[in-house]
Design an enzyme around this catalytic site. Structure first.
Site: not given
Ligand code: NAD
Length: 336
Positions: A205, A229, A172, A123
């Site tokens: 995930d 988010d 991740k 972002y």
């Protein structure tokens, strides 16, 4: 008398902002609302989605309540929300999700808080097409040690302050070995300073799946910008939807409170919006400015209206709903 910057916002923003200020006024808190325009309405008036007077007002007041702002998808102006977070270095986005009695949802008794890093990674706005024919595009996500450390520390301090027992770091790092890896390394370092709090980590995930199948195992969740988010919308879906999900953007000097949801153009101007997400953001704001008892009273009034289920909007009771203004009035009536 407190002074607070009010940005009514786009779409459903003005109606839920009005609901929130009415409720806060009815609770007896004396606030001078410094109302300024940003987003689409500011473009119409000033040809600028973030006019300088908005920045000046927030700089002076240090606290703001903001309705949602529309950001065009794809081309068009950059996100004003992101610009505000960067301008005031609002590095911490705190998004609680908790169950309310009477609200139809997949689970009962959920009470978790997502602490999302709010200024870095994807972002940060470092993106472009690599050539004029737009054959490929690149977005660069930068994660820094400083940015990771301050958000992780914020999450642990938040957990301590609010009597929470566990912090889960979401990442991740198996694929994003550098950005995810750095965030996870710092998480392990910071966790050592908080032996009183249980620490664990999950790959994003797997986290998404576990939040859906077994959400009660989570307490405070801390993660990078994009994952935070997405997971906070997921969390709101577990407890009755976006209409009940508030958020706070916290920096060193300034705090800006808003709903998790956007401007909902599909229902704007129809008296359909659930005002509770922004009202609950208002409750977080009142706690921030030391108005604890008014905050408790408003939160209790919202809980009672939701529990009774008589005066609630269509997102919660599609068969026999009331409008935004009627639900607002019902909350005000419970304050009395
Ligand atoms: P959205 O959150 O506006 O709406 C998603 C769905 O939830 C819609 O069906 C909407 O009707 C419903 N919904 C949202 N809030 C509701 C409420 N209070 N009561 C009842 N139903 C509600 O998401 P979107 O449609 O993807 O985004 C619309 C615009 O909002 C976009 O321009 C986006 O960039 C912007 N946005 C702004 C913010 C912000 O200001 N912080 C956050 C998210 C999205």
């Amino acid at each position: 008398m407190h002074r607070v910057t009010l940005i009514p916002g786009d779409g459903i923003g003005p109606s839920i902002s009005e609901a929130t200020t009415r409720i806060i006024d009815a609770a007896g808190v004396k606030i001078h609302w410094d109302t300024v325009e940003a987003g689409l309405s500011a473009i119409d008036k000033y040809r600028d989605p973030l006019p300088p007077n908005v920045i000046e007002s927030i700089k002076a007041n240090k606290v703001a309540l903001k309705g949602p702002l529309t950001t065009p998808v794809g081309s068009g102006f950059r996100s004003v929300n992101v610009a505000l977070r960067k301008e005031f270095d609002l590095y911490s986005n705190v998004r609680p999700a908790r169950s309310f009695e009477g609200v139809p949802a997949r689970y009962e008794g959920i009470d978790l808080v997502i602490v999302r890093e709010n200024t870095e990674e994807f972002y940060a706005g470092i993106e472009h097409y690599i050539d004029p024919s737009r054959s490929a595009a690149e977005t660069i996500g930068i994660v820094t040690r400083m940015g990771s450390e301050r958000i992780l520390r914020y999450a642990y301090e938040y957990a301590r302050k609010h009597g929470r027992k566990k912090v889960t770091t979401v990442h991740k790092a198996n694929i994003l070995k550098y950005t995810g890896g750095l965030f996870l390394d710092v998480a392990h370092e910071v966790a050592k300073h908080y032996p009183d709090i249980v620490s664990n980590d999950k790959i994003v995930d797997n986290m998404a799946m576990q939040m859906v199948t077994n959400p009660h195992q989570f307490d405070v969740i801390v993660t990078t910008n994009l994952f935070g988010d997405i997971l906070s919308d997921l969390a709101s879906g577990l407890v009755g939807g976006l209409g009940l999900a508030p958020g706070a953007n916290i920096g060193y000097e300034v705090a800006l409170f808003e709903a998790v949801h956007g401007s909902a153009p599909d229902i704007a101007g129809k008296n359909l919006a659930n005002p509770c997400a922004l009202v609950l953001a208002g409750v977080m704001m009142l706690r921030h400015i030391g108005e604890e008892s008014a905050a408790d009273r408003i939160e209790n009034a919202v809980s009672t209206v939701l529990k009774e289920g008589k005066y609630v909007t269509a997102d919660l009771k599609p068969a026999a709903p009331v409008g935004t203004t009627e639900m607002t009035q019902a909350i005000i009536n419970k304050l009395k």
